[in-house]
Design a protein around this motif. Structure first.
Motif, PDB file in Angstrom:
ATOM      1  N   TYR A  60       0.857  -1.324  -0.065  1.00 55.75           N
ATOM      2  CA  TYR A  60      -0.030  -0.052   0.134  1.00 55.75           C
ATOM      3  C   TYR A  60       1.061   1.281   0.084  1.00 55.75           C
ATOM      4  N   ALA A  61       2.110   1.425   0.767  1.00 58.39           N
ATOM      5  CA  ALA A  61       2.842   2.321   0.805  1.00 58.39           C
ATOM      6  C   ALA A  61       3.485   2.525  -0.693  1.00 58.39           C
ATOM      7  N   GLU A  62       3.752   1.665  -1.316  1.00 57.86           N
ATOM      8  CA  GLU A  62       4.082   1.871  -2.807  1.00 57.86           C
ATOM      9  C   GLU A  62       2.993   2.446  -3.695  1.00 57.86           C
ATOM     10  N   GLU A  63       1.887   1.959  -3.355  1.00 59.03           N
ATOM     11  CA  GLU A  63       0.503   2.595  -4.131  1.00 59.03           C
ATOM     12  C   GLU A  63       0.402   3.995  -3.601  1.00 59.03           C
ATOM     13  N   VAL A  64       0.596   4.282  -2.629  1.00 64.09           N
ATOM     14  CA  VAL A  64       0.574   5.813  -2.129  1.00 64.09           C
ATOM     15  C   VAL A  64       1.821   6.507  -2.856  1.00 64.09           C
ATOM     16  N   GLU A  65       2.966   5.997  -2.806  1.00 65.29           N
ATOM     17  CA  GLU A  65       3.982   6.741  -3.193  1.00 65.29           C
ATOM     18  C   GLU A  65       3.819   6.964  -4.895  1.00 65.29           C
ATOM     19  N   THR A  66       3.399   6.024  -5.394  1.00 64.14           N
ATOM     20  CA  THR A  66       2.947   6.220  -7.070  1.00 64.14           C
ATOM     21  C   THR A  66       1.989   7.104  -7.361  1.00 64.14           C
ATOM     22  N   LEU A  67       1.035   7.345  -6.621  1.00 58.53           N
ATOM     23  CA  LEU A  67       0.045   8.543  -6.783  1.00 58.53           C
ATOM     24  C   LEU A  67       0.773   9.845  -6.128  1.00 58.53           C
ATOM     25  N   ARG A  68       1.408   9.813  -5.377  1.00 56.37           N
ATOM     26  CA  ARG A  68       2.304  11.158  -5.072  1.00 56.37           C
ATOM     27  C   ARG A  68       3.117  11.474  -6.164  1.00 56.37           C
ATOM     28  N   ALA A  69       3.908  10.667  -6.668  1.00 56.88           N
ATOM     29  CA  ALA A  69       4.819  10.807  -7.843  1.00 56.88           C
ATOM     30  C   ALA A  69       3.952  11.423  -8.960  1.00 56.88           C
ATOM     31  N   GLU A  70       2.777  10.725  -9.336  1.00 53.29           N
ATOM     32  CA  GLU A  70       2.016  11.115 -10.343  1.00 53.29           C
ATOM     33  C   GLU A  70       1.547  12.540 -10.198  1.00 53.29           C
ATOM     34  N   GLY A  71       1.383  13.101  -8.850  1.00 51.53           N
ATOM     35  CA  GLY A  71       0.856  14.132  -8.817  1.00 51.53           C
ATOM     36  C   GLY A  71       1.910  15.463  -8.799  1.00 51.53           C
ATOM     37  N   GLU A  72       3.208  14.699  -8.558  1.00 56.79           N
ATOM     38  CA  GLU A  72       4.264  15.708  -8.754  1.00 56.79           C
ATOM     39  C   GLU A  72       4.594  15.850 -10.056  1.00 56.79           C
ATOM     40  N   ALA A  73       4.534  15.076 -10.915  1.00 58.44           N
ATOM     41  CA  ALA A  73       4.746  15.230 -12.066  1.00 58.44           C
ATOM     42  C   ALA A  73       3.665  16.032 -12.963  1.00 58.44           C
ATOM     43  N   LEU A  74       2.551  15.921 -12.557  1.00 63.40           N
ATOM     44  CA  LEU A  74       1.252  16.751 -12.898  1.00 63.40           C
ATOM     45  C   LEU A  74       1.289  18.317 -12.534  1.00 63.40           C
ATOM     46  N   LEU A  75       2.364  18.598 -11.315  1.00 59.43           N
ATOM     47  CA  LEU A  75       2.689  19.964 -11.131  1.00 59.43           C
ATOM     48  C   LEU A  75       3.494  20.641 -12.493  1.00 59.43           C
ATOM     49  N   ALA A  76       3.950  19.965 -13.105  1.00 59.38           N
ATOM     50  CA  ALA A  76       4.681  20.703 -14.369  1.00 59.38           C
ATOM     51  C   ALA A  76       3.588  20.840 -15.606  1.00 59.38           C
TER      52      ALA A  76
END
Length: 187
Positions: A60-76
């Motif tokens: 689950y931690a990996e799933e959350v990290e994936t979602l966080r990283a997708e959000g970070e990428a979308l900041l651009a």
């Protein structure tokens, strides 16, 4: 002390295998199936994850990290509002698809379940806040409001076309009806 490279590799293989096995068979799938899928022995699995909940939490931690990283990428993304609602679509899918996994992480005596969930909630809220701030939503709307609404949609059991429509409704309401609101796809 940093784990040896082979130990880190084994742990990563086990988490990836568990992610796939749990997605296909549910979080109650036999752990020996996870070890076999990873090509690693049961003893190695239990050395890294002494309890099922440890492996579930790692997945689950990996799933959350994936979602966080997708959000970070979308900041651009060039359109901050479209980025926010694309990420909310991903968040909605996460809640719908990963809820059973999260709920299967047991609350054993002395466990850190509450702290883990608080951390994961903070990661989601921070990601939504960064995207919402960049999108310049109305003063009446907070990022947490959007997460609560998206969670409600996810838990409704509605089909994808309805969930997308409901996200567009939220977008129009949270952007103050600005031109272009609701035109971009939401994930």
């Amino acid at each position: 002390m940093t784990p040896r490279a082979d130990a880190r590799d084994n742990r990563g293989q086990l988490v990836r295998a568990a992610r796939e096995v749990f997605a296909a068979e549910g979080s109650d799938a036999p752990l020996d199936r996870v070890a076999k899928h990873a090509g690693i022995g049961n003893a190695t699995l239990y050395r890294h994850f002494p309890r099922r909940r440890d492996l579930l939490a790692a997945v689950y931690a990996e799933e959350v990290e994936t979602l966080r990283a997708e959000g970070e990428a979308l900041l651009a993304h060039e359109d901050p509002e479209a980025a926010l609602f694309a990420w909310l679509g991903l968040f909605l899918d996460h809640v719908r698809d990963k809820r059973d996994l999260a709920l299967s992480i047991t609350d054993d005596p002395g466990s850190d379940r509450e702290a883990l969930f608080a951390h994961w909630h903070g990661v989601m809220t921070d990601t939504a806040t960064a995207l919402a701030t960049r999108a310049g939503l109305t003063d009446e709307v907070e990022a947490l409001d959007l997460l609560v609404l998206a969670t409600g949609i996810a838990l409704s059991g509605a089909e994808k076309p309805r969930t997308e429509r409901l996200l567009r409704v939220i977008r129009r309401g949270s952007t103050g009806g600005r031109a272009g609101a609701g035109q971009a796809r939401t994930g």
